[in-house]
Scaffold this motif. Sequence first.
Motif, short mmCIF file in Angstrom:
data_model
loop_
_atom_site.label_atom_id
_atom_site.label_comp_id
_atom_site.label_asym_id
_atom_site.label_seq_id
_atom_site.Cartn_x
_atom_site.Cartn_y
_atom_site.Cartn_z
N ASP A 1 -6.81 12.91 14.04
CA ASP A 1 -7.98 12.47 14.81
C ASP A 1 -7.72 11.23 15.64
O ASP A 1 -8.60 10.72 16.33
CB ASP A 1 -9.19 12.25 13.89
CG ASP A 1 -9.03 11.07 12.96
OD1 ASP A 1 -8.00 10.35 13.02
OD2 ASP A 1 -9.95 10.84 12.15
N GLY A 2 -6.48 10.70 15.60
CA GLY A 2 -6.10 9.56 16.42
C GLY A 2 -6.22 8.22 15.75
O GLY A 2 -5.87 7.20 16.34
N THR A 3 -6.69 8.18 14.51
CA THR A 3 -6.83 6.90 13.82
C THR A 3 -5.49 6.49 13.19
O THR A 3 -4.75 7.32 12.68
CB THR A 3 -7.92 6.94 12.72
OG1 THR A 3 -7.59 7.98 11.78
CG2 THR A 3 -9.28 7.21 13.32
N PHE A 4 -5.21 5.20 13.27
CA PHE A 4 -3.99 4.65 12.69
C PHE A 4 -4.28 4.13 11.29
O PHE A 4 -5.36 3.62 11.02
CB PHE A 4 -3.47 3.49 13.54
CG PHE A 4 -2.92 3.92 14.85
CD1 PHE A 4 -1.62 4.39 14.95
CD2 PHE A 4 -3.69 3.86 16.00
CE1 PHE A 4 -1.09 4.78 16.17
CE2 PHE A 4 -3.18 4.24 17.23
CZ PHE A 4 -1.88 4.71 17.31
N SER A 5 -3.28 4.27 10.42
CA SER A 5 -3.43 3.77 9.06
C SER A 5 -2.06 3.60 8.42
O SER A 5 -1.05 3.98 9.00
CB SER A 5 -4.26 4.75 8.23
OG SER A 5 -3.57 5.98 8.08
N ASN A 6 -2.07 3.04 7.24
CA ASN A 6 -0.92 3.07 6.34
C ASN A 6 0.37 2.50 6.94
O ASN A 6 1.39 3.15 6.93
CB ASN A 6 -0.69 4.52 5.87
CG ASN A 6 0.18 4.56 4.65
OD1 ASN A 6 0.23 3.61 3.90
ND2 ASN A 6 0.87 5.68 4.44
N ALA A 7 0.32 1.27 7.45
CA ALA A 7 1.56 0.61 7.88
C ALA A 7 2.37 0.26 6.64
O ALA A 7 1.84 -0.21 5.64
CB ALA A 7 1.25 -0.64 8.67
N ARG A 8 3.66 0.53 6.69
CA ARG A 8 4.54 0.28 5.55
C ARG A 8 5.97 0.12 6.06
O ARG A 8 6.23 0.36 7.23
CB ARG A 8 4.47 1.45 4.57
CG ARG A 8 4.99 2.75 5.15
CD ARG A 8 4.67 3.97 4.31
NE ARG A 8 5.23 5.19 4.83
CZ ARG A 8 4.75 5.89 5.84
NH1 ARG A 8 3.67 5.46 6.48
NH2 ARG A 8 5.33 7.00 6.24
N PHE A 9 6.85 -0.31 5.18
CA PHE A 9 8.26 -0.28 5.55
C PHE A 9 9.01 0.59 4.59
O PHE A 9 8.60 0.77 3.43
CB PHE A 9 8.85 -1.70 5.66
CG PHE A 9 8.97 -2.46 4.39
CD1 PHE A 9 10.10 -2.39 3.62
CD2 PHE A 9 7.93 -3.27 3.96
CE1 PHE A 9 10.23 -3.11 2.45
CE2 PHE A 9 8.03 -4.00 2.80
CZ PHE A 9 9.18 -3.91 2.03
N GLU A 10 10.08 1.20 5.08
CA GLU A 10 10.88 2.14 4.29
C GLU A 10 12.35 1.92 4.60
O GLU A 10 12.70 1.38 5.62
CB GLU A 10 10.53 3.59 4.66
CG GLU A 10 9.14 4.02 4.31
CD GLU A 10 8.86 5.48 4.66
OE1 GLU A 10 9.74 6.14 5.25
OE2 GLU A 10 7.76 5.94 4.35
#
Length: 142
Positions: free
Chosen positions: A132-141
């Motif tokens: 739906d175009g929403t951003f979420s869940n920034a993380r590093f891997e």
Amino acid sequence: MIVASDTVLGDVERDENGLHSVKVRWGNKDISTHLMVERHGDPSTCISVARELVQHLDLHVPSARSVAAHDLVELANDWRESDDSPELDASDLHELFEFDALLVFEDGTIEFCFTDGDVFAGHAVIVDRAPDGTFSNARFEG
């Protein structure tokens, strides 16, 4: 092997492991774009999603970078506690995180990948974008 040609994306290739990918130009950089297709699946849905996305990268990349910078600033400063470096704010991270790659999934989910500017010892910074175009869940891997 080239499996599709697209007027926006160019040639979509599939490697010996079944990974579909294409290089797209953004600014002065080639961005690896991986189409996450089920093994022996049809990449057409991912191609369609990637085509729409690539045409609007100038809007999406800064948004994804801002989400990453905002969400990870506290964690970034926790990582830096052990040295005498000055505290970072979100604008610092926004400048340090460099757009590096895209992963496009068949369900329309997209992962924006950034280099971490050595904030997290070279780990990749990932930001998810829902269909739906929403951003979420920034993380590093990594």
